[in-house]
Enzyme design. Structure first.
Site, PDB file in Angstrom:
ATOM      1  N   GLU A 127     -31.246  38.595  41.153  1.00 58.29           N
ATOM      2  CA  GLU A 127     -30.696  39.131  42.405  1.00 58.29           C
ATOM      3  C   GLU A 127     -29.691  40.251  42.117  1.00 58.29           C
ATOM      4  OE1 GLU A 127     -31.236  35.942  41.771  1.00 58.29           O
ATOM      5  OE2 GLU A 127     -31.710  34.819  43.592  1.00 58.29           O
ATOM      6  N   LYS A 168     -39.676  38.299  37.132  1.00 62.75           N
ATOM      7  CA  LYS A 168     -39.353  37.808  35.786  1.00 62.75           C
ATOM      8  C   LYS A 168     -40.452  36.822  35.376  1.00 62.75           C
ATOM      9  CE  LYS A 168     -35.510  35.525  33.331  1.00 62.75           C
ATOM     10  NZ  LYS A 168     -34.206  34.829  33.517  1.00 62.75           N
TER      11      LYS A 168
HETATM   12  N1  LIG Z   1     -32.696  32.605  42.340  1.00 58.92           N
HETATM   13  C1  LIG Z   1     -32.627  32.581  40.975  1.00 58.92           C
HETATM   14  N2  LIG Z   1     -32.809  31.406  40.346  1.00 58.92           N
HETATM   15  C2  LIG Z   1     -32.728  31.382  39.009  1.00 58.92           C
HETATM   16  C3  LIG Z   1     -32.476  32.544  38.259  1.00 58.92           C
HETATM   17  C4  LIG Z   1     -32.303  33.761  38.969  1.00 58.92           C
HETATM   18  O1  LIG Z   1     -32.093  34.850  38.386  1.00 58.92           O
HETATM   19  N3  LIG Z   1     -32.384  33.746  40.320  1.00 58.92           N
HETATM   20  N4  LIG Z   1     -32.421  32.477  36.894  1.00 58.92           N
HETATM   21  C5  LIG Z   1     -32.605  31.350  36.248  1.00 58.92           C
HETATM   22  C6  LIG Z   1     -32.662  31.328  34.774  1.00 58.92           C
HETATM   23  O2  LIG Z   1     -32.107  32.475  34.189  1.00 58.92           O
HETATM   24  C7  LIG Z   1     -34.139  31.126  34.413  1.00 58.92           C
HETATM   25  O3  LIG Z   1     -34.863  32.327  34.656  1.00 58.92           O
HETATM   26  C8  LIG Z   1     -34.380  30.688  33.005  1.00 58.92           C
HETATM   27  O4  LIG Z   1     -35.736  30.296  32.857  1.00 58.92           O
HETATM   28  C9  LIG Z   1     -32.825  30.059  36.932  1.00 58.92           C
HETATM   29  N5  LIG Z   1     -32.902  30.203  38.358  1.00 58.92           N
END
Ligand SMILES: Nc1nc2c(c(=O)[nH]1)N=C([C@H](O)[C@@H](O)CO)CN2
Length: 134
Positions: free
Chosen positions: A86, A111
């Site tokens: 975000e 991602k």
């Molecule tokens: N809404 C989000 N949830 C999560 C994020 C994110 O960037 N936005 N990131 C993570 C961790 O970095 C994850 O990607 C590791 O696997 C978890 N949830």
């Protein structure tokens, strides 16, 4: 209808320039192990731009140069580590509006390495120039 939905419809109905699937190797993630590695992010951008002007003049200076935007976005993401995707999306929206004079845009940050059992995860935002990040 929420403002962002109105803005997105507005973007779809207007001239725009799009960049799809821009791959950037980034230090991204909230966990400690993620701060030690690079993971790919894929960026989609849809940016409002009056394309009749460059179409008439044939001048790159009248166009929104997708090459310059792509290089700038890559540089901004790689300038420092980020936690949430975000944060990356908001940073891109703010910077593209400020640096390139874009009035309205949509940013998607994906991602693919986040969840093993999912093809990808992503956030999408629609912003106008001057919107605060909050
Ligand atoms: N809404 C989000 N949830 C999560 C994020 C994110 O960037 N936005 N990131 C993570 C961790 O970095 C994850 O990607 C590791 O696997 C978890 N949830």
């Amino acid at each position: 209808m929420p403002d962002s939905a109105n803005d997105f419809n507005c973007l779809l109905n207007s001239d725009h320039i799009a960049i799809e699937g821009l791959e950037v190797a980034a230090v991204i993630g909230v966990f400690d192990w993620e701060k030690e590695i690079k993971q790919p992010l894929f960026i989609d951008l849809m940016m409002a731009w009056p394309n009749r002007v460059p179409a008439a003049s044939g001048e790159l200076t009248d166009a929104l140069d997708y090459d310059r935007v792509s290089r700038a976005v890559t540089q901004w993401i790689q300038a420092r580590p980020y936690g949430l995707i975000e944060e990356v999306a908001e940073m891109i929206a703010e910077q593209v509006c400020r640096e390139f004079g874009v009035a309205l845009l949509r940013v998607k940050v994906a991602k693919p390495t986040a969840i093993e059992s999912a093809r990808s995860v992503s956030v999408t935002i629609t912003r106008r120039a001057g919107d605060s990040a909050s």
